[in-house]
Every structure is written in structure tokens, then in C-alpha cells.
Design a protein around this motif. Structure first.
Motif, short mmCIF file in Angstrom:
data_model
loop_
_atom_site.label_atom_id
_atom_site.label_comp_id
_atom_site.label_asym_id
_atom_site.label_seq_id
_atom_site.Cartn_x
_atom_site.Cartn_y
_atom_site.Cartn_z
N ALA A 263 0.84 -1.21 0.00
CA ALA A 263 0.00 0.00 0.00
C ALA A 263 0.87 1.25 0.00
CB ALA A 263 -0.93 -0.01 1.22
N SER A 264 1.90 1.27 0.84
CA SER A 264 2.81 2.42 0.89
C SER A 264 3.50 2.64 -0.45
CB SER A 264 3.87 2.22 1.97
OG SER A 264 3.31 2.34 3.26
N ALA A 265 3.99 1.56 -1.04
CA ALA A 265 4.67 1.68 -2.32
C ALA A 265 3.70 2.15 -3.40
CB ALA A 265 5.29 0.34 -2.71
N LEU A 268 2.92 5.90 -3.16
CA LEU A 268 4.08 6.67 -3.59
C LEU A 268 4.23 6.66 -5.10
CD1 LEU A 268 7.22 5.90 -1.40
CD2 LEU A 268 6.14 8.12 -1.77
#
Lengths: 328, 328
Positions: A263-265, A268
């Protein structure tokens, strides 16, 4: 995506600590050969390359080809390596001295050479012949013994400032842990892969089996032939897919941690597709389904997530694509 | 980095919900004017653009210039916008209908136009005249009311598959939270910015002040003139920098969460430099110093982290750079 030099024969080689995969492609981009060999003589670049090129020549001979007929060779390594420097680092499976290995390769082959990280090349393989065909913005996350990553941005591999891009195993999804544990630099694994990789899942399973909740009739133990020390990530994944409560409990944190990292990747990088590769991701539909659901529970907008299609052949196929400058 | 069309006059405009910054540059890349105006009439694109171009013409007139003499205009918006589509979305400060705003702009100006996200343009500004001059691989994270991000990769802004790159506020550094709370899609803030942004720090401070540990003689209350409801992130940062224990306790989680997110982004992207921008990051050396130390505690290799240099002028400066095609 470039199209120069797609004609002629090319070889792609994916070097691993125990197995090395060879791919040979023809002028029309057709795969003529895909074969795996046990990796030998890997204590230093010289004997390793002598072995590698001897194997390659034998395989070429089977196709009535010689090294000299290859227009290019791509080689992937399990570590950080630059196409312009040729120094392999962060490669525990191949602990070579920090020196340029290209002169060693040049003793065997003078044509076009492309050296790269194995996950980068696996992503190229998936883009050329696998799950990410036609995509321009792709994040690949591989979950196996460790966790790695690679990204195709605007149709090209992104390498970072020092070829160390995609070290997803070091992502942090458990903020604050560093205040109470050993510094990351002292650990062989990064914080994400310590929990969410195959090694992490195996370790969590063994802790569970040694704990008070373990039962002799558990499906996990049964899958491992009744031997607690033999239980590994594959058993956990199979038992979890079958609905075994203990396996579901063990796999919960690895799933949630990997989903948080993806999710973070994804927020971004805004990819079109996330490709899940590596042995753990190849364990079956259950794993990919769980990751997909959990990632999209974290995100304000959905992201497409799918399994890799080429399995352990992706790196060699992508190395051939890089050698042919089809994609890189 | 392209060098075409650096000659001539260009304008860069950074549109915010309350303030709009204007930058005018000359043919030699020199900044001739940087001025801020209160944003008015922002309920729809038509009256907004009428206001914007009226302000711009007045500012140009002060330099004895006209709109027709500008070779290009760059405009940054606080939301997702594509240079090729021109539809502004995810912009709570400018809740316009989802339609292409370029025809509206074209009624006022026919020359070259570059529309972009404000954080993307702030990064370009820092690359052109600020903290990231000469760098090719830069991650910018802005910490203000919310948290945003942008990245320069191989010397160019990376936009993602749908111009939604860099939504760092939605990064997940607290895996598992989604199982126990409302879905993210229901929240105005992403999970990272809910804790680590200026708004998050303010909210944590107010919770602390309403709790049992709060004391009437706290430095925090003193800085806010003794009024608990007036305490905000600036007071927390100032008191923490002075060593106030309560402020240090409040700021701990925001610092650790942002550090975890930057560590994750850095291992994925392998940047040369991380630039910290936005109001919170501009609060002083204490904040940047704490983030730098904590990020490098998470990482297996160090990453350079520094404060932005252009402050709230970066977006307008970067918009002028984009208009001049100096960097984008």
C-alpha cells in the motif's frame, strides 16, 4: 521501450546461490531454450564465470550455436550491481570481493553485456512475456527467502541513484520497533522481510509450534509429516488456504505487513499494476487474494495486484530481453 | 534536464486554498518577482481564472510586461492534475467540477502552459534554485496540514500511471490498524498524515492537554498564551526543541511515523537526497535533525536528508521552471 537490435540470438542468465537459469532467444524474440543448472564454484568470480560460460556453451551447442553467434548476454545476480560499474554488493549468496567482474566476463565473451539485479530482470521478463505485458508503470514485489522489489516507470527499469532501488525487505511497517530492538544494520534481514518473507513465516510457525497453543493434531504438523522442525512457510500457506485456524493465526501478521508495504509503495508510485513474484507468492491463489484484499483496505483508491506468470524463469527471460535491448 | 526555451519571460503560479504565489522569471533564469496574494473566488474555474489572470497582469504591468510577452506559464494546484488532461481532482481546497480547466485558461492565455501538482512543482523549484540543485534522484516529502510527496527520477519528475504519484499521506507505517478502525476511504486524511502532519500533531497535543498528564505550568500551554484550545503543532515543535518533556512525548509518534515512511520510500527509491518541505519541516533544525537520525536508525545504509530552502516560494519558482522547460 526500445526496439533496436531485437534481431539475432541472445542469452539471458539468472544466477542464484543454488540454481542458475539459462534462457536463449532467437531473432524473432522466441524462446529457444530455458534450462536450470545447479550453481557451482561460486566462491570467486573467476571459477564461477569459467563454470557459467562452459554451461552456456554446452547449451548453445545443443542448438548448434556458439558463443560468438550471440549478439548479447544479460546476467542477473542476487544483489546490487550496476551495468556501468560491474561490482556486485549486498549478495550474501555470492560473497565475492568488491571488484569489477566485467573484465572476468570479457575473457569469455566480447559482445554486448547487460548486468543487473535479479529482481529487475524478473520484472523485465514479466513485462516481456508474463503478467505485465504492455504495461508502462509496474511495481514488482518478490516474496521468497527474503523480500525484493523492482519498478518499471515510464516503460523503463528504474535503477535509483546507486542501483540499490527496490530493497523492499527494509521497508518499515511497524514504526517504533527500532527504538526497542537491535539496529537494522546488524540484522541479515530487513524489518519487513524478517516478518513477511518465507523465512519470516517459517520462523513464526516454529514459535507457534513451540508455544502453549500448539496441538499435536494440527494440520500444520500433519503437512510436515509430524515433525515440528520440518514445518516451513509452504505448510503454513497450504494449511491457511485450507482454512486451518492455527495457520491463519500465524500468517496474519506476515499478510498484514506485506499489504501495508505494498500500500505504501502504491501510493508513492501510482503503478498500473503490482506483480507479486517469488516462491511465497507462487504458493497459490489464497495468498495473492489475501494480499489484494488487504492492500485495497488500506488504500483510498484501488490498485491492480496480480501474480507473476513466469515463476523462476522470469529472471532469465528478462535477462535475454535486456541483452536484446527489448526492454530496460 | 532539458534546456530548450530557457530564453524569454515565464510565469509560475502556485495556487493554494488561501494564498497564491506568483513568480516571474527573465530570459536568463533570474527571478524578477515573487509575490503572494490572498486566493479569492475559488468556487469554480471561470471566476478563479478571471481573478488569477487579473492579478498576474497587474504584477506584469509593474515590470512593464504584458501576458502576451510570456513564453510560458506554469500553474501548480493542491491536488491531482495532469498536464495532458487538465482535470483537477483530490483537491479539497478547490472543489471544482471534474472538467478540463485548460479551455478556461485558454480564454486568458494562448502560450505554452504547464499544469501540475503543487508538490511536484515545489520539488522542481528546490531542484532549480534550492536544496536539490544538481541532483538527479530526489524524493521530496512535505509535512504541513497534510503530507505530500514528489520525486525527481533520472533528472525528471515522475508522474505515475495517473498523475497520482507521491500521495505519501496514505503510506502505512502502522500495519494492522485497518482491521480495527474505519476504512481509510472514509477518512479525509491518510493514515500517515493523520498522525504525523501538522494537523496530526495538533490533534495529539489537544488529546494530551485534555488528559491526566497535562499540567497548568506546561511550556506548551505557556506558548499558546495559556489557552489549551489554541495549542497547535508549532507550539509542540518549539517546546520540543527547547526540551520540554510533554512536547517530546507528544512529538514522539509523529516523528517515528514520518521516519518510518521516509525509510520505506528511501529503500524503495534509492534517492541521492530526501528534501523535507512544508510548514512542519520548516519549524527549525530540531525537527529535521530528529527525522534524519530516526530514518538512519531504520536503514541499512545512510540516506541524505535536508530541509527545503525555498519555503512557500518553491512551488511558484518550480512552476516557472516547468513553464520554461528548464526541468520537468
Amino acid at each position: 521501450m526500445t526496439t533496436e537490435d531485437q534481431t539475432g540470438y541472445h542469452a539471458g542468465i539468472d544466477v542464484g546461490g543454488t540454481k542458475t537459469m539459462f534462457c536463449i532467444t532467437g531473432g524473432d524474440g522466441r524462446i529457444l531454450l530455458l534450462e536450470q543448472r545447479n550453481t557451482t564454484a561460486h566462491e570467486a568470480p573467476e571459477p564461477f564465470m569459467a563454470w557459467l560460460f562452459s554451461e552456456l556453451e554446452q547449451l548453445l551447442a545443443g542448438l548448434q550455436l556458439t558463443l560468438q553467434q550471440l549478439k548479447g548476454i544479460g546476467i542477473g545476480f542476487p544483489g546490487v550491481i550496476g551495468d556501468t560499474e560491474g561490482i556486485l554488493t549486498q549478495a550474501p549468496a555470492l560473497p565475492w570481493p568488491e571488484e569489477d567482474i566485467r573484465p572476468v566476463i570479457r575473457r569469455h565473451y566480447k559482445g554486448r553485456l547487460h548486468l543487473d539485479n535479479d529482481v529487475n530482470l524478473a520484472l523485465l521478463g514479466e513485462c516481456w512475456k508474463g503478467a505485465a505485458q504492455g504495461k508502462e508503470h509496474v511495481l514488482m514485489i518478490t516474496v521468497g527467502t527474503g523480500i525484493g522489489g523492482a519498478m518499471l516507470l515510464n516503460g523503463r527499469l528504474y535503477k535509483g541513484a546507486s542501483f540499490a532501488v527496490g530493497e523492499a525487505g527494509y521497508m518499515v511497517v511497524d514504526a517504533g520497533y527500532a527504538r526497542s530492538r537491535f539496529p537494522v544494520s546488524a540484522a541479515a534481514f530487513g524489518p519487513l522481510e524478517a516478518v513477511a518473507s518465507g523465512s519470516g513465516i517459517t520462523a513464526l510457525a516454529r514459535v507457534w509450534l513451540a508455544g502453549p497453543a500448539a496441538r499435536q493434531d494440527s494440520r500444520l504438523l500433519e503437512l510436515a509429516g509430524g515433525i515440528a522442525e520440518a514445518v516451513d512457510a509452504r505448510h503454513v500457506l497450504q494449511a491457511a488456504a485450507e482454512g486451518d485456524p492455527a495457520a491463519r493465526e500465524i500468517i496474519e501478521q506476515p499478510l498484514e505487513h506485506l499489504a501495508a508495504a505494498i500500500a505504501s509503495a502504491a501510493v508513492l508510485l501510482n503503478p498500473q499494476l503490482v506483480v507479486l513474484g517469488g516462491g511465497v507468492a507462487a504458493s497459490g491463489e489464497y495468498y495473492v487474494h489475501e494480499i489484494r484484499n488487504r492492500v485495497n483496505r488500506y488504500l483510498p483508491f484501488p490498485v491492480a495486484i496480480g501474480p507473476a506468470k513466469l515463476g523462476n524463469r522470469a529472471g532469465a527471460v528478462g535477462a535475454a530481453a535486456a541483452a536484446a535491448a527489448i526492454l530496460w
